[in-house]
Design a protein around this motif. Sequence first.
Motif, PDB file in Angstrom:
ATOM      1  N   TYR A   4       0.831  -1.187   0.000  1.00 52.11           N
ATOM      2  CA  TYR A   4       0.000   0.000   0.000  1.00 52.11           C
ATOM      3  C   TYR A   4       0.874   1.247   0.000  1.00 52.11           C
ATOM      4  O   TYR A   4       1.959   1.264   0.565  1.00 52.11           O
ATOM      5  N   LYS A   5       0.358   2.276  -0.628  1.00 51.80           N
ATOM      6  CA  LYS A   5       1.050   3.552  -0.702  1.00 51.80           C
ATOM      7  C   LYS A   5       0.058   4.637  -0.279  1.00 51.80           C
ATOM      8  O   LYS A   5      -1.102   4.619  -0.686  1.00 51.80           O
ATOM      9  N   PHE A   6       0.509   5.577   0.528  1.00 52.56           N
ATOM     10  CA  PHE A   6      -0.339   6.629   1.075  1.00 52.56           C
ATOM     11  C   PHE A   6       0.145   7.989   0.570  1.00 52.56           C
ATOM     12  O   PHE A   6       1.316   8.313   0.707  1.00 52.56           O
ATOM     13  N   VAL A   7      -0.775   8.761  -0.009  1.00 50.59           N
ATOM     14  CA  VAL A   7      -0.455  10.095  -0.522  1.00 50.59           C
ATOM     15  C   VAL A   7      -1.382  11.086   0.175  1.00 50.59           C
ATOM     16  O   VAL A   7      -2.602  11.031   0.010  1.00 50.59           O
ATOM     17  N   LYS A   8      -0.788  12.002   0.949  1.00 47.88           N
ATOM     18  CA  LYS A   8      -1.574  12.992   1.696  1.00 47.88           C
ATOM     19  C   LYS A   8      -1.716  14.265   0.874  1.00 47.88           C
ATOM     20  O   LYS A   8      -0.749  14.767   0.319  1.00 47.88           O
ATOM     21  N   ILE A   9      -2.934  14.783   0.808  1.00 49.09           N
ATOM     22  CA  ILE A   9      -3.242  16.013   0.070  1.00 49.09           C
ATOM     23  C   ILE A   9      -3.916  16.987   1.032  1.00 49.09           C
ATOM     24  O   ILE A   9      -4.900  16.640   1.695  1.00 49.09           O
ATOM     25  N   SER A  10      -3.395  18.195   1.100  1.00 51.13           N
ATOM     26  CA  SER A  10      -3.987  19.229   1.958  1.00 51.13           C
ATOM     27  C   SER A  10      -5.280  19.746   1.341  1.00 51.13           C
ATOM     28  O   SER A  10      -5.431  19.803   0.123  1.00 51.13           O
ATOM     29  N   VAL A  11      -6.195  20.149   2.209  1.00 49.07           N
ATOM     30  CA  VAL A  11      -7.476  20.714   1.794  1.00 49.07           C
ATOM     31  C   VAL A  11      -7.518  22.164   2.263  1.00 49.07           C
ATOM     32  O   VAL A  11      -7.135  22.460   3.400  1.00 49.07           O
ATOM     33  N   ASP A  20      -4.116  20.043  -4.264  1.00 43.32           N
ATOM     34  CA  ASP A  20      -3.446  19.380  -5.376  1.00 43.32           C
ATOM     35  C   ASP A  20      -4.482  18.735  -6.290  1.00 43.32           C
ATOM     36  O   ASP A  20      -5.628  18.496  -5.885  1.00 43.32           O
ATOM     37  N   ASP A  21      -4.069  18.441  -7.507  1.00 39.92           N
ATOM     38  CA  ASP A  21      -4.942  17.778  -8.479  1.00 39.92           C
ATOM     39  C   ASP A  21      -5.022  16.289  -8.144  1.00 39.92           C
ATOM     40  O   ASP A  21      -4.221  15.494  -8.626  1.00 39.92           O
ATOM     41  N   TYR A  22      -5.970  15.916  -7.296  1.00 42.98           N
ATOM     42  CA  TYR A  22      -6.063  14.529  -6.853  1.00 42.98           C
ATOM     43  C   TYR A  22      -6.400  13.580  -7.997  1.00 42.98           C
ATOM     44  O   TYR A  22      -5.950  12.440  -8.012  1.00 42.98           O
ATOM     45  N   GLN A  23      -7.155  14.040  -8.983  1.00 47.70           N
ATOM     46  CA  GLN A  23      -7.475  13.176 -10.128  1.00 47.70           C
ATOM     47  C   GLN A  23      -6.219  12.872 -10.937  1.00 47.70           C
ATOM     48  O   GLN A  23      -6.011  11.733 -11.368  1.00 47.70           O
ATOM     49  N   GLY A  24      -5.366  13.857 -11.121  1.00 46.26           N
ATOM     50  CA  GLY A  24      -4.104  13.640 -11.820  1.00 46.26           C
ATOM     51  C   GLY A  24      -3.198  12.675 -11.063  1.00 46.26           C
ATOM     52  O   GLY A  24      -2.527  11.836 -11.671  1.00 46.26           O
ATOM     53  N   ILE A  25      -3.186  12.786  -9.735  1.00 46.63           N
ATOM     54  CA  ILE A  25      -2.386  11.887  -8.908  1.00 46.63           C
ATOM     55  C   ILE A  25      -2.893  10.453  -9.052  1.00 46.63           C
ATOM     56  O   ILE A  25      -2.110   9.510  -9.176  1.00 46.63           O
ATOM     57  N   ILE A  26      -4.207  10.279  -9.070  1.00 48.96           N
ATOM     58  CA  ILE A  26      -4.797   8.942  -9.229  1.00 48.96           C
ATOM     59  C   ILE A  26      -4.433   8.366 -10.590  1.00 48.96           C
ATOM     60  O   ILE A  26      -4.019   7.198 -10.697  1.00 48.96           O
ATOM     61  N   HIS A  27      -4.546   9.165 -11.653  1.00 47.85           N
ATOM     62  CA  HIS A  27      -4.210   8.679 -12.998  1.00 47.85           C
ATOM     63  C   HIS A  27      -2.730   8.314 -13.105  1.00 47.85           C
ATOM     64  O   HIS A  27      -2.381   7.299 -13.724  1.00 47.85           O
ATOM     65  N   GLU A  28      -1.864   9.126 -12.515  1.00 43.03           N
ATOM     66  CA  GLU A  28      -0.422   8.847 -12.572  1.00 43.03           C
ATOM     67  C   GLU A  28      -0.089   7.535 -11.861  1.00 43.03           C
ATOM     68  O   GLU A  28       0.690   6.734 -12.358  1.00 43.03           O
ATOM     69  N   HIS A  29      -0.691   7.322 -10.706  1.00 42.19           N
ATOM     70  CA  HIS A  29      -0.439   6.075  -9.980  1.00 42.19           C
ATOM     71  C   HIS A  29      -1.020   4.874 -10.740  1.00 42.19           C
ATOM     72  O   HIS A  29      -0.432   3.785 -10.712  1.00 42.19           O
ATOM     73  N   ALA A  30      -2.144   5.051 -11.402  1.00 37.67           N
ATOM     74  CA  ALA A  30      -2.728   3.964 -12.197  1.00 37.67           C
ATOM     75  C   ALA A  30      -1.775   3.567 -13.328  1.00 37.67           C
ATOM     76  O   ALA A  30      -1.618   2.378 -13.619  1.00 37.67           O
ATOM     77  N   ARG A  31      -1.126   4.551 -13.950  1.00 35.57           N
ATOM     78  CA  ARG A  31      -0.145   4.243 -15.003  1.00 35.57           C
ATOM     79  C   ARG A  31       1.040   3.451 -14.456  1.00 35.57           C
ATOM     80  O   ARG A  31       1.691   2.708 -15.180  1.00 35.57           O
ATOM     81  N   GLN A  32       1.318   3.608 -13.167  1.00 31.38           N
ATOM     82  CA  GLN A  32       2.424   2.893 -12.535  1.00 31.38           C
ATOM     83  C   GLN A  32       1.987   1.545 -11.952  1.00 31.38           C
ATOM     84  O   GLN A  32       2.755   0.875 -11.276  1.00 31.38           O
ATOM     85  N   GLY A  33       0.725   1.167 -12.198  1.00 38.98           N
ATOM     86  CA  GLY A  33       0.238  -0.132 -11.745  1.00 38.98           C
ATOM     87  C   GLY A  33      -0.473  -0.132 -10.406  1.00 38.98           C
ATOM     88  O   GLY A  33      -0.837  -1.181  -9.889  1.00 38.98           O
ATOM     89  N   GLN A  38      -8.760   3.512  -1.452  1.00 37.37           N
ATOM     90  CA  GLN A  38      -9.654   4.293  -0.593  1.00 37.37           C
ATOM     91  C   GLN A  38      -9.195   5.745  -0.532  1.00 37.37           C
ATOM     92  O   GLN A  38      -8.006   6.033  -0.665  1.00 37.37           O
ATOM     93  N   ILE A  39     -10.146   6.650  -0.326  1.00 36.95           N
ATOM     94  CA  ILE A  39      -9.833   8.043  -0.007  1.00 36.95           C
ATOM     95  C   ILE A  39     -10.303   8.264   1.426  1.00 36.95           C
ATOM     96  O   ILE A  39     -11.469   8.094   1.741  1.00 36.95           O
ATOM     97  N   PHE A  40      -9.370   8.635   2.280  1.00 37.92           N
ATOM     98  CA  PHE A  40      -9.648   8.815   3.702  1.00 37.92           C
ATOM     99  C   PHE A  40      -9.579  10.296   4.035  1.00 37.92           C
ATOM    100  O   PHE A  40      -8.592  10.970   3.730  1.00 37.92           O
ATOM    101  N   THR A  41     -10.641  10.839   4.635  1.00 40.07           N
ATOM    102  CA  THR A  41     -10.669  12.252   5.024  1.00 40.07           C
ATOM    103  C   THR A  41     -10.964  12.355   6.524  1.00 40.07           C
ATOM    104  O   THR A  41     -12.119  12.355   6.926  1.00 40.07           O
ATOM    105  N   PRO A  42      -9.930  12.429   7.333  1.00 39.10           N
ATOM    106  CA  PRO A  42     -10.151  12.528   8.775  1.00 39.10           C
ATOM    107  C   PRO A  42     -10.662  13.913   9.163  1.00 39.10           C
ATOM    108  O   PRO A  42     -10.164  14.914   8.649  1.00 39.10           O
ATOM    109  N   PRO A  43     -11.667  13.994  10.038  1.00 36.91           N
ATOM    110  CA  PRO A  43     -12.165  15.307  10.492  1.00 36.91           C
ATOM    111  C   PRO A  43     -11.233  15.885  11.554  1.00 36.91           C
ATOM    112  O   PRO A  43     -11.339  15.558  12.722  1.00 36.91           O
TER     113      PRO A  43
END
Length: 89
Positions: A4-11, A20-33, A38-43
Amino acid sequence: MYEYKFVKISVGAFSGSPKDDYQGIIHEHARQGWKLHQIFTPPLGAGGQAVSMELIFEKEVANDYMLLYDSPPCSYYLNLNLPILELTS
C-alpha cells in the motif's frame, strides 16, 4: 500479497477544496500499476472539517518479494527466493 502507498493532500481551510490535483495523482499512480483503494478524510479541523485527505493505493506483489524502499521513481524489492551467500574471511 499487497503493498500500500499513502499520498496525503492538503485541503483548503476556507474553500474545502483539495490543494493538489487529486485526479491527476490517481491517474499517474494507475499508469504505474497502482489501484485506488480508498480516499480517507479525517475530520481534524474546526467544526469537523477535513484539513487533509489521504489517497490509499494498492498493488499486488508476488509473495517471493518484499518491498525494501519505495520513493518515486524507484522501488526496491528483495527476492526472498535467492540463496543466501556465506561470507568467509
